[in-house]
Design an enzyme around this catalytic site. Structure first.
Site, PDB file in Angstrom:
ATOM      1  N   TYR A 177       4.004   6.109   2.436  1.00  0.00           N
ATOM      2  CA  TYR A 177       3.065   7.226   2.570  1.00  0.00           C
ATOM      3  C   TYR A 177       3.866   8.517   2.520  1.00  0.00           C
ATOM      4  CZ  TYR A 177      -0.436   3.796   3.553  1.00  0.00           C
ATOM      5  OH  TYR A 177      -1.296   2.735   3.430  1.00  0.00           O
ATOM      6  N   ARG A 232       2.558   4.385 -16.431  1.00  0.00           N
ATOM      7  CA  ARG A 232       2.965   3.901 -17.751  1.00  0.00           C
ATOM      8  C   ARG A 232       4.231   4.615 -18.221  1.00  0.00           C
ATOM      9  NH1 ARG A 232      -2.193   4.907 -19.126  1.00  0.00           N
ATOM     10  NH2 ARG A 232      -3.564   3.220 -18.519  1.00  0.00           N
ATOM     11  N   CYS A 243      -7.633   2.373 -12.361  1.00  0.00           N
ATOM     12  CA  CYS A 243      -7.903   3.560 -11.548  1.00  0.00           C
ATOM     13  C   CYS A 243      -9.364   3.535 -11.110  1.00  0.00           C
ATOM     14  CB  CYS A 243      -7.653   4.844 -12.351  1.00  0.00           C
ATOM     15  SG  CYS A 243      -5.949   5.076 -12.832  1.00  0.00           S
ATOM     16  N   ARG A 299      -4.024   7.018  -3.869  1.00  0.00           N
ATOM     17  CA  ARG A 299      -3.642   5.803  -3.150  1.00  0.00           C
ATOM     18  C   ARG A 299      -3.244   4.733  -4.154  1.00  0.00           C
ATOM     19  NH1 ARG A 299      -7.819   8.079  -0.150  1.00  0.00           N
ATOM     20  NH2 ARG A 299      -7.529   8.068   2.109  1.00  0.00           N
ATOM     21  N   ARG A 345      -1.730   6.826   7.678  1.00  0.00           N
ATOM     22  CA  ARG A 345      -1.233   5.598   8.321  1.00  0.00           C
ATOM     23  C   ARG A 345       0.094   5.898   9.015  1.00  0.00           C
ATOM     24  NH1 ARG A 345      -3.305   0.436   7.181  1.00  0.00           N
ATOM     25  NH2 ARG A 345      -2.023  -0.004   9.005  1.00  0.00           N
ATOM     26  N   GLU A 397     -11.999   7.098  -4.976  1.00  0.00           N
ATOM     27  CA  GLU A 397     -12.084   6.814  -3.539  1.00  0.00           C
ATOM     28  C   GLU A 397     -13.449   7.270  -3.017  1.00  0.00           C
ATOM     29  OE1 GLU A 397     -10.500   5.125  -0.247  1.00  0.00           O
ATOM     30  OE2 GLU A 397      -9.344   5.357  -2.089  1.00  0.00           O
ATOM     31  N   ARG A 445       0.833  -1.201   0.000  1.00  0.00           N
ATOM     32  CA  ARG A 445       0.000   0.000   0.000  1.00  0.00           C
ATOM     33  C   ARG A 445       0.861   1.242   0.000  1.00  0.00           C
ATOM     34  NH1 ARG A 445      -5.078   0.737   2.023  1.00  0.00           N
ATOM     35  NH2 ARG A 445      -4.622   2.729   1.061  1.00  0.00           N
TER      36      ARG A 445
END
Length: 120
Positions: free
Chosen positions: A107, A63, A74, A89, A115, A77, A7
């Site tokens: 992050y 890409r 894609c 994200r 997080r 959210e 993540r």
């Protein structure tokens, strides 16, 4: 070879195509470097953006880094009131010998607040 999910997230200062590409590439490169990966290790990548990002797709930025043969997706959210704005994200599925506990999640910028337990 085990499959792991990694993540990460970053934020944008503004919804601008060049800025989106720069921050997305910074995130992807940091994730790859932190886990000693190359594109051959990547199975697929899912990007999400908050609803305030509409200038381009983060996958287009990936890409440009050589992810042309990697399946990329894609999505938008969830729009949760009070959530951090302008967030990209990533969820990457990779083949790696790293143990689950050894995987480094990345992050960056204001996304560190998402997080703090995983951010470096």
């Amino acid at each position: 070879m085990p499959v792991r999910a990694i993540r990460g997230a970053t934020t944008l200062d503004a919804d601008d195509r060049e800025h989106l590409h720069g921050r997305t590439q910074e995130l992807v490169e940091a994730l790859m470097s932190a886990n000693s990966l190359d594109t051959e290790d990547v199975i697929s990548v899912i990007f999400t953006c908050t609803q305030d990002i509409v200038s381009d797709f983060p996958a287009a930025a990936a890409r440009e880094l050589g992810f042309g043969a990697v399946p990329l997706m894609c999505a938008q959210e969830m729009a949760v009131p009070g959530a951090l704005p302008r967030v990209v994200r990533v969820l990457a599925h990779v083949e790696t010998a790293l143990a689950r506990e050894a995987v480094t999640h990345v992050y960056l910028h204001e996304a560190v607040a998402l997080r703090r337990d995983l951010a470096q």
